[in-house]
Design a protein around this motif. Structure first.
Motif, mmCIF file in Angstrom:
data_model
loop_
_atom_site.group_PDB
_atom_site.id
_atom_site.type_symbol
_atom_site.label_atom_id
_atom_site.label_comp_id
_atom_site.label_asym_id
_atom_site.label_seq_id
_atom_site.Cartn_x
_atom_site.Cartn_y
_atom_site.Cartn_z
ATOM 1 N N ASN A 1 5.437 27.488 2.408
ATOM 2 C CA ASN A 1 6.550 26.851 1.687
ATOM 3 C C ASN A 1 6.572 25.328 1.829
ATOM 4 O OD1 ASN A 1 7.749 29.269 0.647
ATOM 5 N ND2 ASN A 1 8.417 29.692 2.744
ATOM 6 N N TYR A 2 5.386 24.717 1.870
ATOM 7 C CA TYR A 2 5.328 23.262 1.957
ATOM 8 C C TYR A 2 5.652 22.648 0.599
ATOM 9 C CZ TYR A 2 2.579 24.013 6.260
ATOM 10 O OH TYR A 2 2.150 24.400 7.493
ATOM 11 N N ILE A 3 6.351 21.532 0.622
ATOM 12 C CA ILE A 3 6.458 20.699 -0.570
ATOM 13 C C ILE A 3 5.078 20.058 -0.710
ATOM 14 C CG2 ILE A 3 7.526 18.633 -1.566
ATOM 15 C CD1 ILE A 3 9.965 19.268 0.335
ATOM 16 N N PHE A 4 4.487 20.128 -1.894
ATOM 17 C CA PHE A 4 3.125 19.607 -2.082
ATOM 18 C C PHE A 4 3.093 18.679 -3.279
ATOM 19 C CE2 PHE A 4 -1.343 20.278 -3.688
ATOM 20 C CZ PHE A 4 -1.963 19.582 -2.673
ATOM 21 N N LYS A 5 2.670 17.444 -3.045
ATOM 22 C CA LYS A 5 2.569 16.438 -4.097
ATOM 23 C C LYS A 5 1.155 15.881 -4.124
ATOM 24 C CE LYS A 5 6.987 16.531 -5.034
ATOM 25 N NZ LYS A 5 7.523 17.023 -6.261
ATOM 26 N N ILE A 6 0.616 15.744 -5.323
ATOM 27 C CA ILE A 6 -0.715 15.179 -5.512
ATOM 28 C C ILE A 6 -0.568 13.846 -6.235
ATOM 29 C CG2 ILE A 6 -2.972 15.444 -6.607
ATOM 30 C CD1 ILE A 6 -2.484 18.487 -6.569
ATOM 31 N N PHE A 7 -1.234 12.839 -5.710
ATOM 32 C CA PHE A 7 -1.307 11.538 -6.360
ATOM 33 C C PHE A 7 -2.777 11.228 -6.594
ATOM 34 C CE2 PHE A 7 2.723 11.634 -4.178
ATOM 35 C CZ PHE A 7 3.592 11.166 -5.157
ATOM 36 N N GLU A 8 -3.171 11.290 -7.854
ATOM 37 C CA GLU A 8 -4.561 11.023 -8.231
ATOM 38 C C GLU A 8 -4.884 9.563 -7.908
ATOM 39 O OE1 GLU A 8 -6.920 12.993 -10.175
ATOM 40 O OE2 GLU A 8 -5.687 14.787 -10.112
ATOM 41 N N MET A 9 -5.893 9.382 -7.065
ATOM 42 C CA MET A 9 -6.308 8.032 -6.694
ATOM 43 C C MET A 9 -7.748 8.074 -6.255
ATOM 44 S SD MET A 9 -4.676 5.623 -3.723
ATOM 45 C CE MET A 9 -5.601 4.281 -3.014
ATOM 46 N N SER A 10 -8.556 7.182 -6.812
ATOM 47 C CA SER A 10 -9.936 7.092 -6.352
ATOM 48 C C SER A 10 -10.188 5.786 -5.606
ATOM 49 C CB SER A 10 -10.917 7.245 -7.522
ATOM 50 O OG SER A 10 -10.707 6.232 -8.473
ATOM 51 N N SER A 11 -9.442 4.719 -5.959
ATOM 52 C CA SER A 11 -9.580 3.444 -5.251
ATOM 53 C C SER A 11 -8.385 2.561 -5.567
ATOM 54 C CB SER A 11 -10.874 2.732 -5.660
ATOM 55 O OG SER A 11 -10.727 2.091 -6.913
ATOM 56 N N VAL A 12 -8.366 1.380 -4.946
ATOM 57 C CA VAL A 12 -7.265 0.448 -5.195
ATOM 58 C C VAL A 12 -7.359 -0.186 -6.581
ATOM 59 C CG1 VAL A 12 -6.768 -0.046 -2.782
ATOM 60 C CG2 VAL A 12 -8.461 -1.441 -4.000
ATOM 61 N N ARG A 13 -8.402 0.114 -7.306
ATOM 62 C CA ARG A 13 -8.552 -0.377 -8.681
ATOM 63 C C ARG A 13 -7.920 0.563 -9.706
ATOM 64 N NH1 ARG A 13 -14.853 -2.259 -8.797
ATOM 65 N NH2 ARG A 13 -14.603 -4.082 -7.483
ATOM 66 N N ASP A 14 -7.397 1.694 -9.248
ATOM 67 C CA ASP A 14 -6.847 2.693 -10.160
ATOM 68 C C ASP A 14 -5.710 2.139 -11.009
ATOM 69 O OD1 ASP A 14 -8.587 4.501 -9.093
ATOM 70 O OD2 ASP A 14 -7.057 5.898 -8.413
ATOM 71 N N GLU A 15 -5.649 2.661 -12.215
ATOM 72 C CA GLU A 15 -4.560 2.334 -13.123
ATOM 73 C C GLU A 15 -3.261 2.937 -12.581
ATOM 74 O OE1 GLU A 15 -3.760 3.304 -17.746
ATOM 75 O OE2 GLU A 15 -5.841 2.832 -17.189
ATOM 76 N N ASN A 16 -2.185 2.248 -12.757
ATOM 77 C CA ASN A 16 -0.856 2.710 -12.321
ATOM 78 C C ASN A 16 -0.743 2.938 -10.821
ATOM 79 O OD1 ASN A 16 0.178 2.755 -15.002
ATOM 80 N ND2 ASN A 16 -0.811 4.734 -15.325
ATOM 81 N N LEU A 17 -1.561 2.262 -10.027
ATOM 82 C CA LEU A 17 -1.534 2.471 -8.582
ATOM 83 C C LEU A 17 -0.171 2.100 -7.990
ATOM 84 C CD1 LEU A 17 -2.943 3.359 -6.040
ATOM 85 C CD2 LEU A 17 -3.897 1.052 -5.820
ATOM 86 N N HIS A 18 0.432 1.016 -8.459
ATOM 87 C CA HIS A 18 1.732 0.630 -7.917
ATOM 88 C C HIS A 18 2.792 1.703 -8.177
ATOM 89 C CE1 HIS A 18 -0.001 -3.270 -7.146
ATOM 90 N NE2 HIS A 18 1.104 -3.620 -6.523
ATOM 91 N N LEU A 19 2.728 2.350 -9.322
ATOM 92 C CA LEU A 19 3.676 3.427 -9.629
ATOM 93 C C LEU A 19 3.458 4.617 -8.688
ATOM 94 C CD1 LEU A 19 5.953 4.474 -11.431
ATOM 95 C CD2 LEU A 19 4.201 5.338 -13.003
ATOM 96 N N LYS A 20 2.204 4.942 -8.403
ATOM 97 C CA LYS A 20 1.907 6.041 -7.470
ATOM 98 C C LYS A 20 2.421 5.699 -6.075
ATOM 99 C CE LYS A 20 -2.135 7.177 -10.189
ATOM 100 N NZ LYS A 20 -3.578 7.142 -10.290
ATOM 101 N N ILE A 21 2.205 4.460 -5.645
ATOM 102 C CA ILE A 21 2.682 4.037 -4.327
ATOM 103 C C ILE A 21 4.205 4.097 -4.279
ATOM 104 C CG2 ILE A 21 2.859 2.050 -2.768
ATOM 105 C CD1 ILE A 21 -0.057 1.374 -3.661
ATOM 106 N N LYS A 22 4.859 3.711 -5.351
ATOM 107 C CA LYS A 22 6.333 3.804 -5.438
ATOM 108 C C LYS A 22 6.785 5.243 -5.181
ATOM 109 C CE LYS A 22 9.733 3.897 -9.235
ATOM 110 N NZ LYS A 22 10.997 3.823 -8.662
ATOM 111 N N HIS A 23 6.136 6.200 -5.832
ATOM 112 C CA HIS A 23 6.532 7.604 -5.671
ATOM 113 C C HIS A 23 6.211 8.127 -4.272
ATOM 114 C CE1 HIS A 23 7.932 7.923 -9.711
ATOM 115 N NE2 HIS A 23 6.747 7.668 -10.235
ATOM 116 N N ILE A 24 5.118 7.686 -3.694
ATOM 117 C CA ILE A 24 4.788 8.077 -2.312
ATOM 118 C C ILE A 24 5.870 7.556 -1.365
ATOM 119 C CG2 ILE A 24 3.172 7.726 -0.409
ATOM 120 C CD1 ILE A 24 0.934 7.699 -2.634
ATOM 121 N N PHE A 25 6.255 6.297 -1.544
ATOM 122 C CA PHE A 25 7.288 5.729 -0.682
ATOM 123 C C PHE A 25 8.643 6.397 -0.901
ATOM 124 C CE2 PHE A 25 4.304 2.650 0.711
ATOM 125 C CZ PHE A 25 4.821 2.124 1.888
#
Length: 177
Positions: free
Chosen positions: A68-92
């Motif tokens: 019953n873990y909450i599971f979230k995936i954030f697609e990321m291959s490197s710091v050059r990824d598109e929309n990386l700041h938005l992904k970091i926002k959601h992680i935070f």
């Protein structure tokens, strides 16, 4: 009796002395031989995976569902990824909600992508110096060069993110008033 085997590059990012439940771990991708260790010692509530959804096996999905873990995936291959700041926002946003703790954040090997996220947590939430962040990054990557990652952490401006949070749900280690 089988020995417990932790995931590759397992480490503790946050261990709040104020609340034993406010813990964030980092690691590489958990394998089936790691599941007993995770289930019986980490007491997780949330798992955040920084990588490709294609890497998530049916066996791993079953492990997550079973516990019953909450599971979230954030697609990321490197710091050059598109929309990386938005992904970091959601992680935070996940990290800034104490109801999600304890948390495991992992990538495939627990080195570069997790090094970036851990570095940002250390910089933004814990006030670590850049030299300390660089040193820890080197420990987990085996000092394999990650100049772009380290530059990204160094230049990251959290003020641009507008992270949504509820002050009543902030973890106690933030020492807010």
């Amino acid at each position: 009796m089988n020995p417990y085997i932790p995931p590759l590059n397992l480490g503790m990012v946050i261990n709040s002395s104020k609340d034993n439940n406010e813990v964030i771990y980092r690691s590489g991708f958990p394998q089936p031989l790691n599941y007993p260790y995770i289930e019986e010692t980490l007491n997780l509530k949330t798992i955040i995976y920084i990588g490709s959804e294609k890497s998530v096996t049916d066996e791993y999905k079953a492990f997550i569902t079973k516990n019953n873990y909450i599971f979230k995936i954030f697609e990321m291959s490197s710091v050059r990824d598109e929309n990386l700041h938005l992904k970091i926002k959601h992680i935070f946003e996940l990290i800034l909600n104490k109801q999600n703790y304890p948390i495991l954040i992992h990538s495939n090997k627990g080195k570069h992508r997790i090094g970036v996220i851990t570095g940002l947590i250390r910089k933004v939430l814990l006030g670590w110096s850049i030299s300390g962040i660089y040193q820890e990054y080197g420990v987990y990557t085996g000092n394999i060069k990650g100049e772009m990652d380290l530059e990204f952490i160094n230049n990251f401006d959290f003020g641009d993110l507008n992270v949504d949070f509820d002050i009543d749900q902030l973890p106690s280690y933030l020492n807010y008033v």
